[in-house]
Structure formats: C-alpha cells, structure tokens
Design an enzyme around this catalytic site. Structure first.
Site, PDB file in Angstrom:
ATOM      1  N   ASP A 353       0.871  -1.167   0.000  1.00 18.35           N
ATOM      2  CA  ASP A 353       0.000   0.000   0.000  1.00 18.35           C
ATOM      3  C   ASP A 353       0.916   1.227   0.000  1.00 18.35           C
ATOM      4  O   ASP A 353       2.105   1.125   0.308  1.00 18.35           O
ATOM      5  CB  ASP A 353      -0.875  -0.040   1.261  1.00 18.35           C
ATOM      6  CG  ASP A 353      -1.733   1.199   1.398  1.00 18.35           C
ATOM      7  OD1 ASP A 353      -2.318   1.629   0.395  1.00 18.35           O
ATOM      8  OD2 ASP A 353      -1.790   1.747   2.512  1.00 18.35           O
ATOM      9  N   ASP A 546      -1.578  -0.884   6.137  1.00 19.45           N
ATOM     10  CA  ASP A 546      -1.776  -0.379   7.499  1.00 19.45           C
ATOM     11  C   ASP A 546      -3.222  -0.039   7.825  1.00 19.45           C
ATOM     12  O   ASP A 546      -3.591   0.016   8.989  1.00 19.45           O
ATOM     13  CB  ASP A 546      -0.918   0.875   7.721  1.00 19.45           C
ATOM     14  CG  ASP A 546      -1.432   2.052   6.915  1.00 19.45           C
ATOM     15  OD1 ASP A 546      -1.886   3.039   7.513  1.00 19.45           O
ATOM     16  OD2 ASP A 546      -1.408   1.986   5.673  1.00 19.45           O
ATOM     17  N   ASP A 550      -7.113  -2.166   4.073  1.00 22.80           N
ATOM     18  CA  ASP A 550      -6.114  -3.131   3.615  1.00 22.80           C
ATOM     19  C   ASP A 550      -6.365  -4.533   4.168  1.00 22.80           C
ATOM     20  O   ASP A 550      -5.699  -5.483   3.757  1.00 22.80           O
ATOM     21  CB  ASP A 550      -4.706  -2.683   4.040  1.00 22.80           C
ATOM     22  CG  ASP A 550      -4.252  -1.424   3.320  1.00 22.80           C
ATOM     23  OD1 ASP A 550      -4.598  -1.269   2.137  1.00 22.80           O
ATOM     24  OD2 ASP A 550      -3.563  -0.593   3.939  1.00 22.80           O
TER      25      ASP A 550
END
Length: 652
Positions: A353, A546, A550
């Site tokens: 990410d 995080d 996600d």
C-alpha cells in the site's frame, strides 16, 4: 532431552511477584533454587570421576563388586532417577517409545552387563545437555520476554480531584491519568500536556526517543522521559496496543513451522523403528554368528539405542524457530508463528500500500479552491464532516487552522470505503471524496483537476460541485532503502497498489524504483490484483498495509504484513507479521531473519543425521562404545543448540 516449558506472559519475570526486575528476597530464593538444580549433576560427576580414577590406579582389592557396583549406582541415581521417573510416567500414558525410555533401557542394560562408568556417563551427559538446553531456551525467550517487563503495575488516575493508584484494568475510557518521568504509560490515550519525550524501545525496538505533542497518541508501554504528563485514556487495557502485543507473543510459538511438525512426526515413527533395530542387533546374531556372545551384542544394541535418541532434532529445531521469533521481536518485528518464518523464506513478490506504508501518512492541506463558497466557510463544512473519519486525509483537513471555528449540526454521516464521506452539515447534503464518489453520485465537476499531481478531495454541496482541497503526503525516510534491500534479497517483483491518484502513485513508484504502480483502486480492486498474482504457481506474495481497507488484501495474501505503529486494529488482527516501527525497511529485516532461521534449522538437521548415521553404523559393527554414543546423542544435541542460539546474536 525434551523441554516442556512454555512462554507464559502472566508469570513474573524477576521472581518477586512483579515484573520490575527488582532485587527482592524471593528473587534470591529463586537464584538459590536455580543453583540447587546443578547439585545432582556435580555430585554424579564427582563420584564418576573418582570411580574411574580408582578403577585405573586404585586398589582392586577394595574397589570390587559389590562396593564398585554401589559406588556407580550412587553416581547414577542423582541424574538417572529423574529420567527413569519420566519414562514410567510416559509409559503410563501409553507412550513407550520416547527418549526417556530409550535412555533408561540403555543405561540399565549397561549396568546389567557391568559397564557401570558408561551407564553413569550417558546419564550425566544427558543431564548436562538438559541444563544447556534450558539455558539456551531461556536466552531465546529473553528477547521476547522484554515485552513482558513493560507491563505497567498501576495507573495514577484523576478522580474527583484526587490522584488514585489503581490497576490499569480498572481505568475507563475518557478518564485522565498522570504519568511521572521514568514511569511506563499504562494505557493508550491522547496527550493533554503540551509535549514530552517517550522511550518506545520496548514496543518498537527503536532506542531513539520520540517527541509526542498535545492531542497526539501515546501507547501503553512507552516510558515517559521528561516530566509529569496528563493523558486522556482512549482504550481500556484489554484493547491497548501493549495487551495485544503480549497476546501475540504468547501465542507466537504455538504455530509450528512445517519443518518442525515434520520432525515431530518423524520422531514418532523413527523411535520405535530404532528400538526394534536395537532388539534385532542383540538377538538376530544368535542365528547368524557362530561365536555369538549375548553380552557383546547386547552392548552393541545398547550403544545403538543411545545413538539413535532423536534429541538433537526434537530440541534444536523448535529452538531454532523460537530463536528466530525472539531475534525478530528484538528488531521490532513480530511473527505470529514459526510457520510464517518458513513462508517468508519463499517470498518473491511484495505488494505494498502507499499511504502509511511507503509514505508517512501525515497529510497537510496545500490549497483550498472554492467554486461558489467562501474558502473559510467551505473548509468549515468539510472539516465538520471529516471529523467523523479516522482517515489520514480527514485528520489533515480537521487539523487545518480556521479563523472562525463554530459548531455545525452534523448527521447521517456515512463513510464509503474507497470513495469518501457523505452526510448532512447544517441541513446541507455534503459529498467529500474522490472522483469516483462524484461519478457515483452523479455530480458534474471540473475534470481539469486530473492534471494536478497532489491528492485531491472533491466537494459537492446539495449535489452541486463546490470546489476541491489539495493534500500532500511525504515518503518515509527509509522507503528507498527498503526497496533496494528487497532487491538484494532476491525479491523479483515489487508493486504498489493504492487508493490514491494514479499520477501520485506512479510518481512515487518511479522515484523508489518500484516495478508496477496502480492507483485509484478500491479495496476489492486491490484484492483482484492479488488474486491475479496468486494464479501464478511460483508466486509467493506478501502484502504490506496499514489501514482497515487493507484488511482484505492482508488476509488473502500468502503473508500479510501490517504496519503496527500507525496501523488499524483490523489490519494488525488479520496480518501474519507486524512491523512495530512502521519502517518499510524492516520488511527486508524480517526476510533476513527468516532466512537465517531456515539456514540454522537445515544445518542442525544435516549435522544430526550425518553424525548419527555414521556412529549408528559404527555401533552396529562394534566399533563404537558408549562414549561415542554419548557424543552422537548429547554432543550433537549440544552443538545443535549452540548453533540455534547464534541467531540471537546476529545483526540484521
């Protein structure tokens, strides 16, 4: 030489009824107990050495049976009796084929044929091996148990103007607590004092103090360094970061690696096989050898039994994985199980990410552009709505300074993951989010904004385009190093999947040297990319993220890696590996530790099998005595243990 001890966070770490490491009389008592456990081995060694000296240089008139037999029996019992008791207990549980039974039969058999020194020697070295094993396990646990030493014993809570010392578990959300300089923060909360420095080493592995300012988050387990501070509690103790870490550590060793499980299954089959082989060595030559001597072949069989004991494998392999978990925790990386250490060694594809992983996730408002409203009025409307979100962009907008702050009537707030927010502010219908939200809600907007590189928050009021706010983020200091280190470790494919704009995601990927970058993605679109990667059989995929959005990606990947410092509870819960420092470079550290652990485990397997196979062959042929058998069993186990604990001293 089986170690049945478990890591139990609820136990004291200093033997004094607390976890402070203080010097207490009971701690001295504990040290005394630790010393006393060596007395049987010392006594046995003294009697054995004395017996051997008298055997060779003493008076044969005095040192004959039954005196000699009684002397060696006295040497045998201090170290042999506990093993024999354990063997009986295992047999009562219908487990006849275990190391205790093998050692008992071998040594009692040696006594029966008059090989007294060898019988005592086998048991003595076995006991020495036990002590070395215990010491190695304790050392491996120490790096993990450092987390247990940060458990706060009490909290100073402010109630009705009084300062009360209470258990952290009894403090409620919203209460205020005081933390003095040098004290541990007992609960997660928000700092109410202007600022203070905190030592976060126990949580993150980082020795550098962190400065926390008013309204910023403080986590349980941090140590206040400056002065008395006031904190508003935001989580009960059971939900605090510290409590969750302790729970993860407690259960980390319960998830076994495939190699560990395979060795345990192998030992269950291997032990009865060697027992019957030993029986065959003792009895079959009666039918095959002309000058068969039962005593000679029984001795060979007993040697064979001692050599075949699977101690080195059964002990050193779990210890190797345990050491790997301990070494990782020392560097701020928590593996939820040994199985993930194994899986990490096969990693060849890393998907990340962007926000909060490669970038700091600390956004700042750069520009406010309004189509029809006053800028101050527009930011006021948007901030009122964003106040109901925990997204980093929302925090950037709510922290933007406003000249005339006022209270707005906010209702019907709905957060749409991957799109933005909608709700009513002072009766006006607000939409705040990305282009997809505007398209979804049928709002016409200025498409020229697509040329802007920074993150953009579009605003619509009563379904009419009202303007936009630009937000900028900053990449983490070690982001470039993280990518370089992963390349060195043989990670052949690195990708960024982000909900942020493609232009921003692509620019960051180019700067860091990342292979592919895909932006403007919803959570389900990230999952689709991961599923596509996993259709290639050779791909072992890790996803690093995080945020709560996600979580699906972390769950579907082969290895889910969560940023534990800023990460959401959902992300940490579903991940397999947690990076407490929020540093992407720790991904490479985790891979290096996993590979080092794997190397040590394979070295131990090869060492044990090679030496045991060689000495087993020599024993069956009559060329190995009990002393060589001791080396093949206890000696190899000690070497394997010493090799396993090396990982705790390595730098990664």
């Amino acid at each position: 030489m089986e170690n049945n001890s478990e890591l139990k966070p609820e136990e004291d770490t200093c033997g004094c009824g607390c976890s402070c490491g203080c010097s207490d009389p009971s701690a001295e008592t504990s040290s005394g107990k630790a010393f006393r456990k060596y007395i049987p081995g010392v006594l046995s060694a003294f009697l054995l050495m004395t017996g051997i000296v008298v055997d060779h240089w003493g008076s044969s008139f005095f040192f004959t049976d039954p005196v000699r037999w009684l002397w060696y029996l006295a040497a045998y019992l201090p170290v042999g009796w506990p093993v024999l008791k354990e063997a009986v207990e295992e047999i009562r549980k219908n487990d006849f084929f275990n190391e205790f039974t093998l050692m008992g039969i071998a040594t009692l058999g040696a006594f029966a044929i008059g090989q007294y020194p060898e019988a005592v020697g086998v048991m003595l070295f076995y006991a020495v091996g036990e002590h070395f094993q215990d010491a190695a396990v304790d050392k491996a646990k120490r790096n993990i148990k450092v987390l247990l030493d940060i458990r706060p014993d009490s909290a100073t809570v402010i109630r009705e103007g009084k300062h009360l010392q209470v258990a952290p578990e009894t403090v409620a959300v919203g209460e205020r607590i005081l933390v003095k300089a040098g004290e541990k923060v007992p609960l997660d909360g928000i700092l109410l004092s202007p600022k203070s420095s905190f030592n976060t080493a126990a949580l993150t592995g980082e020795s550098k103090p962190r400065t926390v300012r008013r309204q910023e988050k403080v986590l349980a387990g941090m140590v206040n360094l400056d002065h008395v501070v006031e904190i508003e509690v935001k989580e009960i103790y059971a939900n605090s970061s510290l409590a969750k870490i302790l729970e993860l550590v407690q259960h980390a060793t319960s998830r076994k690696a495939k190699t560990e499980l395979l060795i345990r299954r192998f030992a269950k089959i291997y032990t009865p096989i060697v027992f019957f082989l030993a029986l065959g060595i003792a009895l079959l030559p009666f039918f095959l050898v002309e000058d068969y001597a039962f005593k000679t072949w029984l001795y060979r069989a007993l040697v064979f039994l001692v050599i075949s004991c699977p101690c080195a494998l059964v002990i050193s392999i779990p210890l190797g994985y345990f050491g790997g978990i301990g070494a990782a925790s020392k560097h701020g990386v928590l593996f939820k199980g040994a199985n993930y250490l194994d899986r990490m060694t096969q990693l060849n594809t890393v998907v990340m990410d962007k926000t909060g992983t490669l970038t700091k996730g600390v956004f700042k408002v750069q520009e406010i552009v309004s189509a029809t409203y006053d800028k101050e009025e527009l930011i006021g409307f948007v901030a009122a709505l964003e106040n109901h979100s925990n997204h980093p962009i929302a925090k950037a907008i709510t922290s933007y300074p406003q000249e005339n702050k006022r209270i707005y009537d906010v209702e019907e707030v709905k957060e749409i993951s991957g799109f933005g927010l909608k709700g009513k502010v002072d009766g006006k219908q607000l939409l705040v989010g990305n282009e997809k939200l505007m398209q979804k809600e049928g709002v016409d907007y200025d498409t020229s904004i697509r040329s802007i590189v920074d993150s953009i928050v579009l605003i619509a009021i009563d379904r009419h385009y009202a303007g936009y706010i630009t937000i900028a983020d900053e990449e983490k200091e070690d982001a470039a190093d993280a990518i370089r280190e992963l390349r060195k470790l043989g990670i052949r494919q690195i990708m960024v999947l982000s909900g942020d704009k493609q232009s921003i995601t692509g620019k960051l990927a180019t700067r860091l040297g990342i292979d592919q970058a895909h932006g403007d993605l919803l959570p389900e679109e990230k999952v689709a990319y991961l599923e596509e990667l996993k259709t290639v059989p050779r791909n072992v995929v890790a996803f690093v993220g995080d945020g709560i959005n996600d979580s699906p990606s972390l769950a579907i990947s082969d290895i889910g890696i969560a940023m534990g410092g800023v990460g959401s509870d959902a992300a940490i819960e579903v991940a397999d590996v947690i990076i407490q420092t929020d540093q992407p470079s720790k991904i490479a550290t985790a891979v290096r530790i996993a590979k080092a652990t794997r190397r040590i485990v394979l070295q131990n397997i090869c060492l044990a099998f090679t030496i045991k196979a060689l000495v087993l062959l020599l024993g069956a042929m009559g060329y190995a005595t009990m002393w060589e058998a001791v080396f093949a069993d206890v000696g190899v186990a000690l070497l394997a243990i010493l090799n396993a604990v090396r990982i705790l001293h390595k730098k990664f």
